[in-house]
Design a protein around this motif. Structure first.
Motif, mmCIF file in Angstrom:
data_model
loop_
_atom_site.group_PDB
_atom_site.id
_atom_site.type_symbol
_atom_site.label_atom_id
_atom_site.label_comp_id
_atom_site.label_asym_id
_atom_site.label_seq_id
_atom_site.Cartn_x
_atom_site.Cartn_y
_atom_site.Cartn_z
ATOM 1 N N ARG A 70 27.735 -2.189 -4.586
ATOM 2 C CA ARG A 70 27.551 -3.478 -5.265
ATOM 3 C C ARG A 70 27.524 -4.633 -4.279
ATOM 4 N NH1 ARG A 70 31.906 -1.580 -9.794
ATOM 5 N NH2 ARG A 70 30.548 -0.081 -10.850
ATOM 6 N N GLN A 75 20.957 -12.411 -9.305
ATOM 7 C CA GLN A 75 20.563 -12.731 -7.934
ATOM 8 C C GLN A 75 19.152 -12.342 -7.522
ATOM 9 O OE1 GLN A 75 23.531 -11.890 -5.082
ATOM 10 N NE2 GLN A 75 25.223 -12.416 -6.423
ATOM 11 N N ALA A 76 18.492 -11.490 -8.284
ATOM 12 C CA ALA A 76 17.147 -11.072 -7.862
ATOM 13 C C ALA A 76 16.152 -12.207 -8.103
ATOM 14 C CB ALA A 76 16.730 -9.821 -8.614
ATOM 15 N N PRO A 77 15.039 -12.224 -7.348
ATOM 16 C CA PRO A 77 14.042 -13.287 -7.551
ATOM 17 C C PRO A 77 13.517 -13.267 -8.994
ATOM 18 C CG PRO A 77 13.519 -11.951 -5.610
ATOM 19 C CD PRO A 77 14.661 -11.282 -6.299
ATOM 20 N N THR A 129 24.261 -4.615 -2.555
ATOM 21 C CA THR A 129 23.240 -5.103 -3.482
ATOM 22 C C THR A 129 23.196 -6.635 -3.463
ATOM 23 O OG1 THR A 129 23.560 -3.166 -4.860
ATOM 24 C CG2 THR A 129 22.479 -5.043 -5.885
ATOM 25 N N GLU A 130 24.376 -7.250 -3.485
ATOM 26 C CA GLU A 130 24.416 -8.715 -3.434
ATOM 27 C C GLU A 130 23.829 -9.230 -2.119
ATOM 28 O OE1 GLU A 130 27.987 -10.773 -4.786
ATOM 29 O OE2 GLU A 130 28.697 -8.885 -5.658
ATOM 30 N N ILE A 153 24.335 -7.835 -11.358
ATOM 31 C CA ILE A 153 24.052 -8.473 -10.059
ATOM 32 C C ILE A 153 22.563 -8.795 -9.980
ATOM 33 C CG2 ILE A 153 24.004 -8.117 -7.555
ATOM 34 C CD1 ILE A 153 26.490 -6.276 -7.916
ATOM 35 N N ARG A 154 21.745 -7.839 -10.428
ATOM 36 C CA ARG A 154 20.297 -8.057 -10.380
ATOM 37 C C ARG A 154 19.909 -9.277 -11.211
ATOM 38 N NH1 ARG A 154 15.404 -4.325 -12.804
ATOM 39 N NH2 ARG A 154 13.748 -5.452 -11.716
ATOM 40 N N ALA A 213 15.602 -9.248 -1.106
ATOM 41 C CA ALA A 213 15.143 -7.993 -1.729
ATOM 42 C C ALA A 213 14.594 -8.296 -3.119
ATOM 43 C CB ALA A 213 16.297 -6.996 -1.835
ATOM 44 N N VAL A 214 13.534 -7.561 -3.521
ATOM 45 C CA VAL A 214 13.012 -7.770 -4.874
ATOM 46 C C VAL A 214 13.641 -6.790 -5.861
ATOM 47 C CG1 VAL A 214 10.848 -8.867 -4.276
ATOM 48 C CG2 VAL A 214 10.973 -6.362 -4.375
ATOM 49 N N PHE A 215 14.172 -5.684 -5.346
ATOM 50 C CA PHE A 215 14.797 -4.731 -6.258
ATOM 51 C C PHE A 215 15.718 -3.821 -5.457
ATOM 52 C CE2 PHE A 215 14.570 -0.696 -8.870
ATOM 53 C CZ PHE A 215 15.363 -1.187 -9.889
ATOM 54 N N SER A 220 10.724 -10.913 -10.151
ATOM 55 C CA SER A 220 10.818 -9.512 -9.705
ATOM 56 C C SER A 220 11.211 -8.548 -10.822
ATOM 57 C CB SER A 220 11.831 -9.397 -8.565
ATOM 58 O OG SER A 220 13.142 -9.605 -9.058
ATOM 59 N N TYR A 222 19.949 -8.854 -2.131
ATOM 60 C CA TYR A 222 19.240 -9.874 -2.910
ATOM 61 C C TYR A 222 19.267 -11.212 -2.170
ATOM 62 C CZ TYR A 222 18.512 -6.868 -6.988
ATOM 63 O OH TYR A 222 18.086 -5.868 -7.826
ATOM 64 N N LYS A 223 20.410 -11.510 -1.519
ATOM 65 C CA LYS A 223 20.485 -12.761 -0.749
ATOM 66 C C LYS A 223 19.471 -12.742 0.392
ATOM 67 C CE LYS A 223 25.141 -14.155 -1.837
ATOM 68 N NZ LYS A 223 26.397 -13.401 -1.653
#
Lengths: 412, 421
Positions: free
Chosen positions: A43, B80-82, A46-47, B76-77, A54-56, B85, A50-51
Motif C-alpha cells: 500500500r 491518488q491516481a490521475p 502504491t501511494e 488509494i487509487r 503511475a497511471v495504475f 486513468s 501514484y505520486k
C-alpha cells in the motif's frame, strides 16, 4: 520503533523502492507481486507510485499457505496443473513495458516435511509454463525487495517472539537498504558509484578464469570471452535505468557453462522452494555438477540439478566482500536477496543475457556457443567467507589476486 | 465469544457445506475463488479460503486458484491516481476467470467487503472505475447468469464489515458476532449442516413449484408506501436454492438463501415502490429511496441520501432503467428475525422480498439460455451490465398474484406466505 516511526520508515522505504529501485516513470503502470502479509508495504509503494505519476498500480497477492495445502493434499498427478492466465498476466504487463515489483518475504521453512518429488514436480510445471517469459528478461524496469513477514522473521530470529522478531528484521532491512541514512537517495548514489569502480576494473581485466581456494573449496570457473560484469544498476530495454535488487552489494557476470572444474563448499545454507539445504558441496567437471553431497536436503538438491539438462551448470558468478554491510550484521537471513549480498556466490542454472556483451541480441544457440547457460532454474548459493582467496587468471597464464581472505585485493 | 477451537470447528463445517452443497464440487474439477466487486477475495477471507481449499482437495479438486483483492488499494487509487486513468483495467483478471469457466471449472465468490469502502471518495472517479469494471466483467457475468458452471456466493466476516453492523461493540466482539450470524444462517451450527441444507432446499422447492404451476401474469404489491404491479413474462421460471449448471452439476448459488425468484417482464412495471432497507452500492449507502415505473421503465428516483449515486446506477445503460429479478422472502425469514441490517445483499436480500435493477438471469426464463440478447429482450428478459438487488418487503406488505382471466389470489399477506404447500 513506535507505530508512527515505523510508518514513517515504511514510507521512506517505499519512496526508495519507487525512485531508486524501479525509477518509475510518469505514465507507467506497475504490477506488484506480493504475499498477503506484505500488504502494508504494498500500500505504501502504491501511494509512492501514484505520486511518481503511475497511471495504475495492480497487486497480484499470493498466499503461500495455499501452496503448502496443495502440495500436502492435492492428488500428486494434479501438481502439473498451471492455469494459462498466470502467464497471460505477466505478458500483459511486459508487452506494455510496465514496471514490476516483486516482494520476497517467503517462509524459508514453508515446504518443510513435504516430499521433495512433489515439490520438484510442482516447481518444474511452473518453470515450464513461465518459459516464454524469458524473452522479456530486463525488458522493463523491475525490482525485488523484502518485508519482514512473520514466518521469515521467526526463522531468522528464533529466540524472539514473533512481533519482536519482525521489528528486528525490519531494522535489518531498513539498514541494509540504507533507509536509515539521513539522505537515502544520496547514500544510494555514492554506493552505486563505488560498485561501478569494481565493475569497470573487472570488465577491463578480461580474466579467462577465476580460481577459488578456501576450506573445502578448490574451484576454477572459466569466464566467456564476451563476459560482461554487472552490478547495482541495470539498463532496461524500455530505456530506464534502475536498481533491480534492494539491497545489493554484488558485481557479477556469467561463467562459461562448459569451463567449471573442481569442488566448491557452500558457506551458508540454501533455501530452495521452502526446503533448507545445509552443509553441502558440489564437484564440477567441464561445467557439469557431477556430484553433490549435503548433510540436510541432499535429495532436494539432487532433484534441483536434475530439473533440466543445464540445471547442473552455472549461470552466475558474483563477488561480494566479506565486510559487506549485510555480512557485518552477522545474521543468516535464509533469503537470497540478503544472503547473496553478504557473500561471494554462484548460481546454478540460467545465465542473464546482459552478462554477455551483445547477449540480449543473440539467438539461444549463439548465446550458448559463447558460454551462456540456458535452464529453467537460477538458484544462487553462497561460497564466500573470510578464508576465501580468489585469483584472476589471464589467457597468458598470469595470475592476479582479486580477493584475499574474503576482501577485495585490488586498489581502485 | 466462542473459543478459537469452537470457531475453527464451525469454519470447517461451513467450508464443507460450501464445497458439498453450495458448489457441489466434482472430483477432477478445478475451482477458482474470487470476488468481482473488489477484484479479488479480501484478505479477511483468508481463514475461510484455507478451509474451503482443504475441503475442495478432499472432494477431489484438481486445482484451486485464489485471486486476492485489496480494498485499501482501491481507496488509494481513487484518491491518488490521475483523474483520466480510471479506464485502466488489467485484462488478465477476466482472462483468469474466463479461462476456468470455459473449461467447466467451479467459481466461488467470497464476500467480506467493507460496506463503507468508498465512503467520502469522489463519485465521478468511483463511477469511472465501476464503469471500467462492468465493461470488462461483462463476459464473466454473462456466463454466470446462464449458469455455465456450478458457482456459489458466500461471506466471511471482516473487521470493517462487522463494525459497520455492530457499531456499539468492540471490533473483536463485532467480528465474532458476525461470524456467529454467518454460521447460523448458513446452517453450519447444525449437527449435520449438509442434511439440514437438503431439507431446507426441499421446502423452498415446494414454494417454487406452487408458483410455477399458477403461471401468474403479474404480481401486485401493496403497502402504505408502495403500489406496484410487475408483469411476469410468458415462460417465466420460478427458481429456488438449487439449479442445474450447463456443466451438468446441481448446485446452490447462494449461502444463505431463503428466496424464490423469477424475472419480471422488462416492459411491464407500473407504479411506485419504496425500499424498506438502505442499499449498499459501490461502497456507499443509498437510503430512504423510492422508484417509480411506467411501462417497465424507471421514470423517477428519489433518495434522502445518495440520490445521485442511485441516478448514476439507473443511467449506466438502457437495461439499468428496468428490472431483472423479482424475489419473494417472508418477513419472518431466519435472517430477517436477526433484526439487523447486514449491509450486504447476500444477507439482506434473504431477509426481505426484493427486486433487482438490471440484468435478468437467463435461467429464469424457460429456454432463456439458448436465446440471443434480442430474442431474450423481446421475450421480456432484461440485459444490462448491472444486477443490483434492493429490498421492498416488510410486515406491512401484501402481494397478490394476477391470473390471465383477471382474477387475483393472495400470495403474501402482512409479509408472510399466504399459500399452503
Amino acid at each position: 520503533m513506535n507505530t508512527a516511526e515505523f510508518d514513517q520508515m515504511l514510507g521512506k522505504y517505499a519512496d526508495v523502492v519507487v525512485k531508486i529501485g524501479l525509477n518509475l516513470r510518469k505514465g507507467q503502470r506497475l504490477l506488484i507481486r506480493a504475499l498477503l502479509d506484505d500488504a502494508p508495504l504494498v500500500r505504501k509503494v502504491t501511494e509512492s507510485a501514484y505520486k511518481a505519476g503511475a497511471v495504475f498500480v495492480d497487486v497480484a497477492y499470493a498466499d503461500e499457505q495455499l501452496t503448502r495445502i496443495r502440495l500436502e493434499q492435492a492428488d500428486p498427478e494434479s501438481l502439473t496443473e498451471v492455469p494459462n492466465w498466470i502467464l497471460m498476466r505477466f505478458e500483459e504487463y511486459y508487452q506494455r513495458m510496465d514496471a514490476e515489483l516483486a516482494i520476497s518475504s517467503a517462509d524459508p521453512e514453508l515446504m518443510s516435511g513435504i516430499e521433495p518429488a512433489r515439490i520438484a514436480k510442482y516447481r518444474k510445471a511452473i518453470s515450464q509454463k513461465m518459459e516464454p517469459l524469458r524473452k522479456y528478461e530486463n525488458s522493463t524496469n523491475w525490482c525485488v525487495v523484502s518485508t519482514a513477514s512473520p514466518a521469515w522473521a521467526k526463522k531468522v530470529f528464533p529466540d524472539l517472539a514473533v512481533q519482536e522478531a519482525q521489528e528486528r528484521l525490519w531494522k535489518e532491512i531498513f539498514a541494509s537498504c540504507r533507509i536509515d541514512a539521513p539522505d537515502p537517495v544520496a547514500a544510494w548514489s555514492s554506493h552505486v558509484n563505488n560498485l561501478n569502480k569494481y565493475r569497470s576494473y573487472l570488465n577491463g581485466q578480461r580474466f579467462a578464469a577465476l580460481h577459488y581456494r578456501g576450506p573445502g573449496t578448490d574451484l576454477t570457473i572459466g569466464l566467456p570471452e564476451k563476459q560482461l560484469w554487472q552490478g547495482a544498476q541495470a539498463e532496461f530495454k524500455n530505456g530506464i535505468t534502475g536498481i533491480p535488487n534492494l539491497p545489493t552489494e554484488e558485481v557479477f557476470t556469467t561463467p562459461h557453462k562448459d569451463k567449471v572444474n573442481g569442488t566448491v563448499k557452500a558457506t551458508l545454507p540454501l533455501n530452495y522452494s521452502g526446503v533448507l539445504i545445509e552443509d553441502f558441496s558440489l564437484a564440477f567437471e567441464n561445467g557439469r555438477a557431477v556430484k553433490v553431497t549435503a548433510k540436510r536436503g541432499e535429495e532436494t538438491l539432487q532433484k534441483m540439478i536434475e530439473s533440466d539438462e543445464n540445471a547442473c551448470r552455472l549461470g552466475e558468478v558474483a563477488l561480494v566482500p566479506n565486510s559487506s554491510p549485510i555480512s557485518q550484521r552477522g545474521t543468516l537471513f535464509f533469503n537470497s536477496l540478503f544472503d547473496e549480498n553478504a557473500s561471494c556466490h554462484i548460481a546454478l542454472g540460467t545465465s542473464y543475457r546482459d552478462t554477455l556483451i551483445g547477449g540480449e541480441d543473440m539467438t539461444d544457440e549463439e548465446f550458448e556457443a559463447q558460454g551462456g547457460n540456458k535452464s529453467l532454474i537460477h538458484t544462487d548459493f553462497m561460497i564466500g567467507s573470510d578464508k576465501l582467496d580468489i585469483d584472476g587468471l589471464k589467457a597468458d597464464g598470469s595470475s592476479t589476486p582479486v580477493m584475499r581472505s574474503g576482501e577485495w585485493a585490488v586498489e581502485l | 465469544m466462542p473459543t478459537k477451537e469452537q470457531h475453527q470447528e464451525l469454519l470447517v463445517k461451513y467450508a464443507e457445506a460450501i464445497v458439498r452443497v453450495g458448489l457441489n464440487l466434482r472430483a477432477g474439477q478445478r475451482l477458482i475463488i474470487s470476488n468481482s466487486i473488489v477484484r479479488g477475495v479480501p484478505p479477511a477471507g483468508r481463514a475461510l479460503v484455507h478451509e474451503v481449499t482443504k475441503a475442495a482437495y478432499a472432494a477431489g479438486a484438481r486445482y484451486v486458484e485464489v485471486i486476492w483483492g485489496d480494498e485499501e488499494m482501491q481507496r488509494i487509487r481513487l484518491q491518488q491516481a490521475p483523474a483520466d486513468s480510471f479506464g485502466e483495467y488489467p485484462k488478465f483478471h477476466i482472462s483468469a476467470i474466463m479461462d476456468m469457466l470455459k473449461n467447466g471449472d467451479a467459481l466461488l465468490t467470497i464476500s467480506a467487503n467493507d460496506p463503507d469502502t468508498y465512503k467520502g471518495l469522489d463519485t465521478e472517479r468511483l463511477g469511472a472505475m465501476q464503469r471500467a469494471h462492468l465493461d470488462n466483467y461483462g463476459p464473466v457475468s454473462a456466463l454466470v447468469s446462464r449458469n455455465a458452471v456450478n458457482w456459489c456466493v458466500v461471506a466471511a466476516a471482516s473487521p470493517a464489515w462487522a463494525s459497520k453492523i455492530f457499531s456499539d461493540l468492540d471490533p473483536e466482539e463485532a467480528e465474532a458476532k458476525l461470524w456467529q450470524a454467518i454460521f447460523e444462517t448458513t446452517r453450519a451450527t447444525e449437527a449435520d449442516p449438509v442434511a439440514a441444507w437438503v431439507d431446507h432446499i426441499k421446502k423452498l422447492r415446494k414454494r417454487a413449484d406452487y408458483l410455477q404451476a399458477k403461471k401468474y401474469t403479474a404480481l401486485h404489491y401493496r403497502s402504505p408506501n408502495t403500489d406496484l404491479t410487475l408483469g411476469l413474462p410468458l415462460g417465466h421460471k420460478w427458481i429456488s436454492a438449487q439449479a442445474l449448471a450447463e456443466n451438468g452439476v446441481v448446485f446452490t448459488a447462494n449461502m444463505p438463501t431463503e428466496e424464490v425468484f423469477t424475472l419480471p417482464d422488462r416492459h411491464r412495471a407500473d407504479g411506485t415502490v419504496t425500499a424498506t432497507f438502505p442499499l449498499s452500492h459501490a461502497g456507499s449507502l443509498i437510503e430512504d429511496f423510492s422508484v417509480t415505473f411506467e411501462n417497465g421503465r424507471i421514470v423517477k428516483v428519489h433518495a434522502k441520501k445518495n440520490e445521485a449515486l442511485l441516478q448514476k446506477l439507473v443511467d449506466t445503460d438502457e437495461g439499468s432503467t428496468r428490472l431483472g429479478e423479482v424475489a419473494l422472502v417472508p418477513a419472518s425469514s431466519p435472517i430477517s428475525r436477526r433484526g439487523h441490517l447486514f449491509y450486504n445483499t447476500l444477507f439482506d436480500e434473504n431477509a426481505s422480498c426484493h427486486i433487482a435493477i438490471g440484468r435478468a438471469y437467463r435461467f429464469t426464463l424457460i429456454g432463456g439460455e439458448e436465446l440471443t440478447d434480442e430474442e431474450f429482450i423481446s421475450a421480456g428478459g432484461n440485459v444490462s451490465l448491472n444486477h443490483v438487488d434492493f429490498m421492498i418487503g416488510s410486515p406491512e406488505m401484501d402481494i397478490d398474484g394476477l391470473k390471465e382471466d383477471g382474477t387475483r389470489e393472495p400470495v403474501m399477506r402482512t409479509g408472510e406466505w399466504a399459500i399452503e404447500v
